[in-house]
Design a protein around this motif. Structure first.
Motif, PDB file in Angstrom:
ATOM      1  N   PRO A  51     -23.872   6.585  23.605  1.00 56.44           N
ATOM      2  CA  PRO A  51     -22.795   6.921  22.672  1.00 56.44           C
ATOM      3  C   PRO A  51     -21.869   5.735  22.406  1.00 56.44           C
ATOM      4  O   PRO A  51     -21.724   4.833  23.237  1.00 56.44           O
ATOM      5  CB  PRO A  51     -22.035   8.040  23.383  1.00 56.44           C
ATOM      6  CG  PRO A  51     -22.966   8.578  24.400  1.00 56.44           C
ATOM      7  CD  PRO A  51     -23.880   7.459  24.778  1.00 56.44           C
ATOM      8  N   SER A  52     -21.225   5.757  21.247  1.00 55.47           N
ATOM      9  CA  SER A  52     -20.330   4.665  20.868  1.00 55.47           C
ATOM     10  C   SER A  52     -19.142   4.536  21.816  1.00 55.47           C
ATOM     11  O   SER A  52     -18.511   3.489  21.881  1.00 55.47           O
ATOM     12  CB  SER A  52     -19.855   4.817  19.422  1.00 55.47           C
ATOM     13  OG  SER A  52     -18.960   5.901  19.297  1.00 55.47           O
ATOM     14  N   SER A  53     -18.843   5.578  22.593  1.00 54.06           N
ATOM     15  CA  SER A  53     -17.753   5.490  23.567  1.00 54.06           C
ATOM     16  C   SER A  53     -18.046   4.422  24.621  1.00 54.06           C
ATOM     17  O   SER A  53     -17.129   3.921  25.271  1.00 54.06           O
ATOM     18  CB  SER A  53     -17.526   6.840  24.249  1.00 54.06           C
ATOM     19  OG  SER A  53     -18.690   7.255  24.937  1.00 54.06           O
ATOM     20  N   GLU A  54     -19.315   4.050  24.778  1.00 57.16           N
ATOM     21  CA  GLU A  54     -19.688   3.015  25.729  1.00 57.16           C
ATOM     22  C   GLU A  54     -19.851   1.649  25.067  1.00 57.16           C
ATOM     23  O   GLU A  54     -20.235   0.680  25.719  1.00 57.16           O
ATOM     24  CB  GLU A  54     -20.977   3.410  26.451  1.00 57.16           C
ATOM     25  CG  GLU A  54     -20.818   4.681  27.273  1.00 57.16           C
ATOM     26  CD  GLU A  54     -22.023   4.984  28.123  1.00 57.16           C
ATOM     27  OE1 GLU A  54     -22.644   4.029  28.642  1.00 57.16           O
ATOM     28  OE2 GLU A  54     -22.344   6.173  28.253  1.00 57.16           O
ATOM     29  N   GLY A  55     -19.562   1.585  23.763  1.00 61.45           N
ATOM     30  CA  GLY A  55     -19.756   0.346  23.018  1.00 61.45           C
ATOM     31  C   GLY A  55     -18.465  -0.376  22.695  1.00 61.45           C
ATOM     32  O   GLY A  55     -17.365   0.102  22.976  1.00 61.45           O
ATOM     33  N   LYS A  56     -18.621  -1.531  22.122  1.00 59.11           N
ATOM     34  CA  LYS A  56     -17.505  -2.345  21.662  1.00 59.11           C
ATOM     35  C   LYS A  56     -17.889  -2.941  20.315  1.00 59.11           C
ATOM     36  O   LYS A  56     -19.058  -3.154  20.034  1.00 59.11           O
ATOM     37  CB  LYS A  56     -17.210  -3.467  22.646  1.00 59.11           C
ATOM     38  CG  LYS A  56     -16.812  -2.962  24.022  1.00 59.11           C
ATOM     39  CD  LYS A  56     -16.120  -4.032  24.809  1.00 59.11           C
ATOM     40  CE  LYS A  56     -15.744  -3.537  26.197  1.00 59.11           C
ATOM     41  NZ  LYS A  56     -14.600  -2.682  26.233  1.00 59.11           N
ATOM     42  N   ARG A  57     -16.883  -3.219  19.504  1.00 51.89           N
ATOM     43  CA  ARG A  57     -17.064  -3.951  18.254  1.00 51.89           C
ATOM     44  C   ARG A  57     -16.210  -5.211  18.337  1.00 51.89           C
ATOM     45  O   ARG A  57     -15.142  -5.198  18.943  1.00 51.89           O
ATOM     46  CB  ARG A  57     -16.605  -3.127  17.051  1.00 51.89           C
ATOM     47  CG  ARG A  57     -17.521  -1.991  16.717  1.00 51.89           C
ATOM     48  CD  ARG A  57     -17.062  -1.253  15.487  1.00 51.89           C
ATOM     49  NE  ARG A  57     -18.015  -0.202  15.162  1.00 51.89           N
ATOM     50  CZ  ARG A  57     -17.783   0.757  14.292  1.00 51.89           C
ATOM     51  NH1 ARG A  57     -16.622   0.812  13.666  1.00 51.89           N
ATOM     52  NH2 ARG A  57     -18.698   1.661  14.043  1.00 51.89           N
ATOM     53  N   ILE A  58     -16.686  -6.248  17.706  1.00 55.09           N
ATOM     54  CA  ILE A  58     -15.926  -7.478  17.628  1.00 55.09           C
ATOM     55  C   ILE A  58     -15.587  -7.693  16.159  1.00 55.09           C
ATOM     56  O   ILE A  58     -16.485  -7.808  15.319  1.00 55.09           O
ATOM     57  CB  ILE A  58     -16.727  -8.695  18.162  1.00 55.09           C
ATOM     58  CG1 ILE A  58     -17.398  -8.393  19.505  1.00 55.09           C
ATOM     59  CG2 ILE A  58     -15.836  -9.927  18.215  1.00 55.09           C
ATOM     60  CD1 ILE A  58     -16.477  -7.940  20.604  1.00 55.09           C
ATOM     61  N   ALA A  59     -14.289  -7.705  15.851  1.00 57.23           N
ATOM     62  CA  ALA A  59     -13.824  -7.921  14.477  1.00 57.23           C
ATOM     63  C   ALA A  59     -13.575  -9.414  14.274  1.00 57.23           C
ATOM     64  O   ALA A  59     -12.912 -10.052  15.096  1.00 57.23           O
ATOM     65  CB  ALA A  59     -12.549  -7.122  14.226  1.00 57.23           C
ATOM     66  N   PHE A  60     -14.116  -9.968  13.201  1.00 56.99           N
ATOM     67  CA  PHE A  60     -13.979 -11.382  12.866  1.00 56.99           C
ATOM     68  C   PHE A  60     -12.998 -11.531  11.717  1.00 56.99           C
ATOM     69  O   PHE A  60     -13.081 -10.803  10.723  1.00 56.99           O
ATOM     70  CB  PHE A  60     -15.327 -11.959  12.430  1.00 56.99           C
ATOM     71  CG  PHE A  60     -16.317 -12.095  13.549  1.00 56.99           C
ATOM     72  CD1 PHE A  60     -16.633 -13.345  14.046  1.00 56.99           C
ATOM     73  CD2 PHE A  60     -16.936 -10.988  14.106  1.00 56.99           C
ATOM     74  CE1 PHE A  60     -17.557 -13.487  15.078  1.00 56.99           C
ATOM     75  CE2 PHE A  60     -17.851 -11.112  15.128  1.00 56.99           C
ATOM     76  CZ  PHE A  60     -18.165 -12.370  15.616  1.00 56.99           C
ATOM     77  N   ASP A  61     -12.095 -12.477  11.843  1.00 59.44           N
ATOM     78  CA  ASP A  61     -11.184 -12.835  10.753  1.00 59.44           C
ATOM     79  C   ASP A  61     -10.970 -14.329  10.850  1.00 59.44           C
ATOM     80  O   ASP A  61     -10.136 -14.796  11.640  1.00 59.44           O
ATOM     81  CB  ASP A  61      -9.863 -12.076  10.875  1.00 59.44           C
ATOM     82  CG  ASP A  61      -8.961 -12.318   9.674  1.00 59.44           C
ATOM     83  OD1 ASP A  61      -9.409 -12.955   8.696  1.00 59.44           O
ATOM     84  OD2 ASP A  61      -7.802 -11.880   9.719  1.00 59.44           O
ATOM     85  N   GLY A  62     -11.774 -15.098  10.089  1.00 61.45           N
ATOM     86  CA  GLY A  62     -11.735 -16.554  10.222  1.00 61.45           C
ATOM     87  C   GLY A  62     -12.079 -16.932  11.652  1.00 61.45           C
ATOM     88  O   GLY A  62     -13.047 -16.442  12.216  1.00 61.45           O
ATOM     89  N   PRO A  63     -11.241 -17.744  12.297  1.00 55.20           N
ATOM     90  CA  PRO A  63     -11.526 -18.140  13.678  1.00 55.20           C
ATOM     91  C   PRO A  63     -11.136 -17.080  14.707  1.00 55.20           C
ATOM     92  O   PRO A  63     -11.503 -17.169  15.866  1.00 55.20           O
ATOM     93  CB  PRO A  63     -10.681 -19.403  13.874  1.00 55.20           C
ATOM     94  CG  PRO A  63      -9.544 -19.226  12.925  1.00 55.20           C
ATOM     95  CD  PRO A  63     -10.107 -18.480  11.747  1.00 55.20           C
ATOM     96  N   GLY A  64     -10.400 -16.050  14.278  1.00 56.20           N
ATOM     97  CA  GLY A  64      -9.930 -15.027  15.206  1.00 56.20           C
ATOM     98  C   GLY A  64     -10.995 -13.994  15.527  1.00 56.20           C
ATOM     99  O   GLY A  64     -11.865 -13.689  14.713  1.00 56.20           O
TER     100      GLY A  64
END
Length: 123
Positions: A51-64
């Motif tokens: 399930p997605s509760s065990e996942g992570k997302r990484i948001a990219f914004d330029g170098p951040g």
């Protein structure tokens, strides 16, 4: 042609796998189906996702970069499992998906997406 075949998540799949008689029967039917795909020479790989509760997302914004912990909203936009197939064309992929046992209790959806191939980048 290679295609990625996505089993879309449902509210039930987002609760995690529970070994009930119904889910065990579904797993057995899916195992038989995967054997058919393998015997036909179509199946490259397949797996289910936690399930997605065990996942992570990484948001990219330029170098951040920003880490977002699951669970994620919009269950119908999430993926619960996948196959990677080698088929002759999209019609063959559709025909195989139509033979698939229902991957979830109740209504569910499967999406087929072609992969880019090296020939797609050549002139």
């Amino acid at each position: 042609m290679r295609v990625m075949v996505f089993v879309k998540a449902t509210e039930d799949s987002e609760k995690g796998f529970a070994p009930t008689p119904e889910t065990m029967a579904m797993m057995q039917a899916m195992g038989k189906y995967n054997d058919e795909l393998r015997n036909a020479g179509i199946l490259l790989t397949a797996d289910g996702l936690k399930p997605s509760s065990e996942g992570k997302r990484i948001a990219f914004d330029g170098p951040g970069r920003r880490v977002i912990d699951g669970p994620f909203a919009e269950t119908r936009e999430l993926v619960a499992g996948f196959w990677l197939w080698e088929v002759k064309d999209m019609d063959e992929a559709v025909a195989w998906v139509k033979r698939c046992p229902n991957p979830m209790p109740g209504p569910s959806e499967i999406e087929i997406r072609p992969l880019y191939e090296m020939a797609d980048w050549q002139e």
